[in-house]
Design a protein around this motif. Sequence first.
Motif, PDB file in Angstrom:
ATOM      1  N   THR A  63      35.760  32.582  59.201  1.00 46.24           N
ATOM      2  CA  THR A  63      34.378  32.971  59.509  1.00 46.24           C
ATOM      3  C   THR A  63      34.082  34.369  58.990  1.00 46.24           C
ATOM      4  OG1 THR A  63      34.441  31.590  61.504  1.00 46.24           O
ATOM      5  CG2 THR A  63      32.713  33.252  61.388  1.00 46.24           C
ATOM      6  N   ALA A  64      34.999  35.295  59.226  1.00 48.10           N
ATOM      7  CA  ALA A  64      34.808  36.673  58.764  1.00 48.10           C
ATOM      8  C   ALA A  64      34.686  36.743  57.258  1.00 48.10           C
ATOM      9  CB  ALA A  64      35.961  37.546  59.249  1.00 48.10           C
ATOM     10  N   TYR A  65      35.568  36.039  56.564  1.00 45.32           N
ATOM     11  CA  TYR A  65      35.565  36.082  55.096  1.00 45.32           C
ATOM     12  C   TYR A  65      34.247  35.551  54.543  1.00 45.32           C
ATOM     13  CZ  TYR A  65      37.168  35.610  50.281  1.00 45.32           C
ATOM     14  OH  TYR A  65      37.297  35.725  48.926  1.00 45.32           O
ATOM     15  N   VAL A  66      33.828  34.400  55.034  1.00 47.97           N
ATOM     16  CA  VAL A  66      32.632  33.747  54.497  1.00 47.97           C
ATOM     17  C   VAL A  66      31.386  34.594  54.729  1.00 47.97           C
ATOM     18  CG1 VAL A  66      31.089  31.782  54.804  1.00 47.97           C
ATOM     19  CG2 VAL A  66      33.556  31.414  54.620  1.00 47.97           C
ATOM     20  N   PHE A  67      31.214  35.080  55.958  1.00 48.87           N
ATOM     21  CA  PHE A  67      29.972  35.806  56.245  1.00 48.87           C
ATOM     22  C   PHE A  67      29.984  37.219  55.690  1.00 48.87           C
ATOM     23  CE2 PHE A  67      29.141  32.140  58.747  1.00 48.87           C
ATOM     24  CZ  PHE A  67      27.757  32.039  58.722  1.00 48.87           C
ATOM     25  N   ASP A  68      31.162  37.776  55.499  1.00 51.60           N
ATOM     26  CA  ASP A  68      31.248  39.045  54.780  1.00 51.60           C
ATOM     27  C   ASP A  68      30.772  38.852  53.336  1.00 51.60           C
ATOM     28  OD1 ASP A  68      32.300  41.872  54.433  1.00 51.60           O
ATOM     29  OD2 ASP A  68      33.591  40.812  53.006  1.00 51.60           O
ATOM     30  N   ARG A  69      31.185  37.765  52.704  1.00 51.36           N
ATOM     31  CA  ARG A  69      30.765  37.489  51.338  1.00 51.36           C
ATOM     32  C   ARG A  69      29.269  37.177  51.250  1.00 51.36           C
ATOM     33  NH1 ARG A  69      34.970  39.404  50.994  1.00 51.36           N
ATOM     34  NH2 ARG A  69      36.683  38.953  49.554  1.00 51.36           N
ATOM     35  N   LEU A  70      28.695  36.700  52.348  1.00 54.76           N
ATOM     36  CA  LEU A  70      27.266  36.420  52.362  1.00 54.76           C
ATOM     37  C   LEU A  70      26.425  37.656  52.686  1.00 54.76           C
ATOM     38  CD1 LEU A  70      27.274  32.944  54.161  1.00 54.76           C
ATOM     39  CD2 LEU A  70      26.820  33.387  51.743  1.00 54.76           C
ATOM     40  N   GLY A  71      27.099  38.789  52.895  1.00 52.87           N
ATOM     41  CA  GLY A  71      26.381  40.045  53.072  1.00 52.87           C
ATOM     42  C   GLY A  71      26.136  40.478  54.496  1.00 52.87           C
ATOM     43  N   TYR A  72      26.750  39.816  55.457  1.00 58.46           N
ATOM     44  CA  TYR A  72      26.543  40.183  56.864  1.00 58.46           C
ATOM     45  C   TYR A  72      27.674  41.098  57.344  1.00 58.46           C
ATOM     46  CZ  TYR A  72      23.106  36.399  57.088  1.00 58.46           C
ATOM     47  OH  TYR A  72      22.012  35.593  56.876  1.00 58.46           O
ATOM     48  N   PRO A  73      27.360  42.097  58.159  1.00 61.30           N
ATOM     49  CA  PRO A  73      28.424  42.885  58.789  1.00 61.30           C
ATOM     50  C   PRO A  73      29.241  41.988  59.721  1.00 61.30           C
ATOM     51  CG  PRO A  73      26.295  44.003  58.950  1.00 61.30           C
ATOM     52  CD  PRO A  73      26.007  42.617  58.491  1.00 61.30           C
ATOM     53  N   ARG A  91      22.660  26.681  66.902  1.00 61.50           N
ATOM     54  CA  ARG A  91      22.229  25.288  66.780  1.00 61.50           C
ATOM     55  C   ARG A  91      23.085  24.542  65.757  1.00 61.50           C
ATOM     56  NH1 ARG A  91      15.607  26.242  66.981  1.00 61.50           N
ATOM     57  NH2 ARG A  91      15.453  26.155  69.273  1.00 61.50           N
ATOM     58  N   ALA A  92      23.427  25.201  64.668  1.00 63.03           N
ATOM     59  CA  ALA A  92      24.268  24.566  63.648  1.00 63.03           C
ATOM     60  C   ALA A  92      25.663  24.267  64.188  1.00 63.03           C
ATOM     61  CB  ALA A  92      24.357  25.461  62.416  1.00 63.03           C
ATOM     62  N   ILE A  93      26.225  25.216  64.930  1.00 61.57           N
ATOM     63  CA  ILE A  93      27.557  25.014  65.502  1.00 61.57           C
ATOM     64  C   ILE A  93      27.518  23.871  66.514  1.00 61.57           C
ATOM     65  CG2 ILE A  93      29.421  26.056  66.850  1.00 61.57           C
ATOM     66  CD1 ILE A  93      29.048  27.137  63.940  1.00 61.57           C
ATOM     67  N   GLN A  94      26.451  23.820  67.334  1.00 60.69           N
ATOM     68  CA  GLN A  94      26.332  22.760  68.335  1.00 60.69           C
ATOM     69  C   GLN A  94      26.278  21.378  67.673  1.00 60.69           C
ATOM     70  OE1 GLN A  94      26.137  23.470  71.810  1.00 60.69           O
ATOM     71  NE2 GLN A  94      26.499  21.290  72.051  1.00 60.69           N
ATOM     72  N   GLN A  95      25.582  21.286  66.559  1.00 59.04           N
ATOM     73  CA  GLN A  95      25.440  19.998  65.873  1.00 59.04           C
ATOM     74  C   GLN A  95      26.770  19.475  65.340  1.00 59.04           C
ATOM     75  OE1 GLN A  95      22.470  20.819  62.907  1.00 59.04           O
ATOM     76  NE2 GLN A  95      20.818  20.988  64.407  1.00 59.04           N
ATOM     77  N   ALA A 112      35.787  25.162  59.660  1.00 58.47           N
ATOM     78  CA  ALA A 112      35.289  25.124  58.278  1.00 58.47           C
ATOM     79  C   ALA A 112      34.105  24.174  58.136  1.00 58.47           C
ATOM     80  CB  ALA A 112      36.416  24.712  57.328  1.00 58.47           C
ATOM     81  N   ILE A 113      34.205  23.003  58.754  1.00 57.57           N
ATOM     82  CA  ILE A 113      33.111  22.025  58.681  1.00 57.57           C
ATOM     83  C   ILE A 113      31.852  22.568  59.345  1.00 57.57           C
ATOM     84  CG2 ILE A 113      32.353  19.766  59.520  1.00 57.57           C
ATOM     85  CD1 ILE A 113      35.315  18.857  59.150  1.00 57.57           C
ATOM     86  N   ALA A 114      32.008  23.152  60.536  1.00 63.04           N
ATOM     87  CA  ALA A 114      30.852  23.693  61.257  1.00 63.04           C
ATOM     88  C   ALA A 114      30.232  24.872  60.517  1.00 63.04           C
ATOM     89  CB  ALA A 114      31.275  24.109  62.666  1.00 63.04           C
ATOM     90  N   LEU A 115      31.073  25.668  59.848  1.00 63.15           N
ATOM     91  CA  LEU A 115      30.546  26.833  59.123  1.00 63.15           C
ATOM     92  C   LEU A 115      29.649  26.424  57.960  1.00 63.15           C
ATOM     93  CD1 LEU A 115      33.509  29.384  58.955  1.00 63.15           C
ATOM     94  CD2 LEU A 115      31.464  29.479  60.388  1.00 63.15           C
ATOM     95  N   GLU A 116      29.936  25.295  57.351  1.00 60.98           N
ATOM     96  CA  GLU A 116      29.063  24.830  56.277  1.00 60.98           C
ATOM     97  C   GLU A 116      27.626  24.692  56.768  1.00 60.98           C
ATOM     98  OE1 GLU A 116      30.589  21.257  54.546  1.00 60.98           O
ATOM     99  OE2 GLU A 116      32.636  22.035  54.453  1.00 60.98           O
ATOM    100  N   ALA A 117      27.475  24.126  57.964  1.00 56.43           N
ATOM    101  CA  ALA A 117      26.128  23.979  58.539  1.00 56.43           C
ATOM    102  C   ALA A 117      25.534  25.332  58.911  1.00 56.43           C
ATOM    103  CB  ALA A 117      26.195  23.068  59.764  1.00 56.43           C
ATOM    104  N   ALA A 118      26.370  26.246  59.427  1.00 58.42           N
ATOM    105  CA  ALA A 118      25.886  27.564  59.824  1.00 58.42           C
ATOM    106  C   ALA A 118      25.411  28.360  58.607  1.00 58.42           C
ATOM    107  CB  ALA A 118      26.966  28.328  60.570  1.00 58.42           C
ATOM    108  N   ILE A 119      26.141  28.242  57.500  1.00 60.57           N
ATOM    109  CA  ILE A 119      25.748  28.930  56.270  1.00 60.57           C
ATOM    110  C   ILE A 119      24.380  28.438  55.812  1.00 60.57           C
ATOM    111  CG2 ILE A 119      26.301  29.248  53.828  1.00 60.57           C
ATOM    112  CD1 ILE A 119      29.293  28.970  54.712  1.00 60.57           C
ATOM    113  N   ALA A 120      24.210  27.117  55.829  1.00 60.11           N
ATOM    114  CA  ALA A 120      22.931  26.535  55.420  1.00 60.11           C
ATOM    115  C   ALA A 120      21.810  26.977  56.348  1.00 60.11           C
ATOM    116  CB  ALA A 120      23.046  25.012  55.407  1.00 60.11           C
TER     117      ALA A 120
END
Length: 409
Positions: free
Chosen positions: A292-302, A331-335, A396-404
């Motif tokens: 989670t840290a790696y992905v969202f760091d790369r997306l520009g979030y602290p 909501r994405a994680i819940q789904q 990893a699967i849930a993060l795909e939805a969260a990224i979107a």
Amino acid sequence: MKTLEPIQEAQHALAPTFASIDTQIKQNLHKVLTAFRSHQVGVHHFNSVTGYGHDDLGRQTFDRLFAEVMGAETAIARVQLVSGTHAIACALFGILRPGDELLAIAGPPYDTLEEVIGLRGQGSGSLKEYGITYRQLDLTPAGIIDWEGLEVAVRASTRMVLIQRSCGYSWRSSLSIEEIDRIVSLVKRQNPDTVCFVDNCYGEFVETREPTQVGADLMAGSLIKNPGGTIVTAGGYLAGRHDLVEQAACRLTAPGIGSTGGATFDQHRLLYQGLFLAPQMVGEAVKGNCLTAYVFDRLGYPVNPLPFAPRRDTIQGIQLGSAEKVIAFCRAIQQYSPVGSYLDPVPGEMPGYESELVMAGGTFIDGSTSEFSADGPLREPYVVFCQGGTHWTHVAIALEAAIAAVGRN
């Protein structure tokens, strides 16, 4: 950019980190297996008693086993402890007396302790109402322990120092075992009789030592977090010095009963099996945190901790910057949760919390943060906190939805 690409990149980059975590899992599991062997755990320990809970062999053996794993003189694990906050409250009310001071040394405590202490709410039965004073040592502007201030912080009235290991809902680094060791040393240098008490929630098995193995007098936590291994249905624990654990146990039950009371009903097998599974489940959660840290760091979030920073608990913070994004993330994680995926998380009030919260918690054990979940208070700077995970591939699967759902920063 396809949403899967950051996940694939993260998996490749984190391979050495995952290998290091696997080594740590093995060390912790070896410690647990050694304790199981030394206490000769058998199927007869899974039998329960009813009523008062007297002479409960399974409970008594589990307490001793748990103490050995945690490096403590004594421990109690009880389904009657309804949460980590309840376990902490039993320690505070069991040990502190009118005129004593409680000193928090890592800034303000977690939200649910504010009403226990008397910092917020009506004060009904709080420490403040009982004449117990509270003081806190704020963090430095850099968000770390004020080490210079701590060297002279202990007063004659300071009966207990509260050490919150995890960051809670604050944007700070959680405490390492080395830092807890240093804190205990500084406190004991000023007054050997001051009780060093650690809120150990989210920290168990993240490192290869626990706070009671570096001098902490007492610690408490929840069994629906790390040490329950994702299958214990309820409860909490206290571990540390025998006299202090017993004082807390007397607050849980009654003076004269203490740790001897409390039926465990049909939970023994789950307690034993959960502790056996705990190192593996914690390891998977930590891998999910790193991902989670790696992905969202790369997306520009602290993010806190940073992707390759040492792990000190099973929490990963992401500063999303708006209430809308926090809600969308949850909501994405819940789904993509196994339970209640059809539910739509909405902000609401929660007992013990100051701000409205939004929570994604599609877990098999209600409220279990050893399973993958996410939540956050709807207040500046709008941070969502991810916890737990039974296997990092689910994360990893849930993060795909969260990224979107939230996109790039």
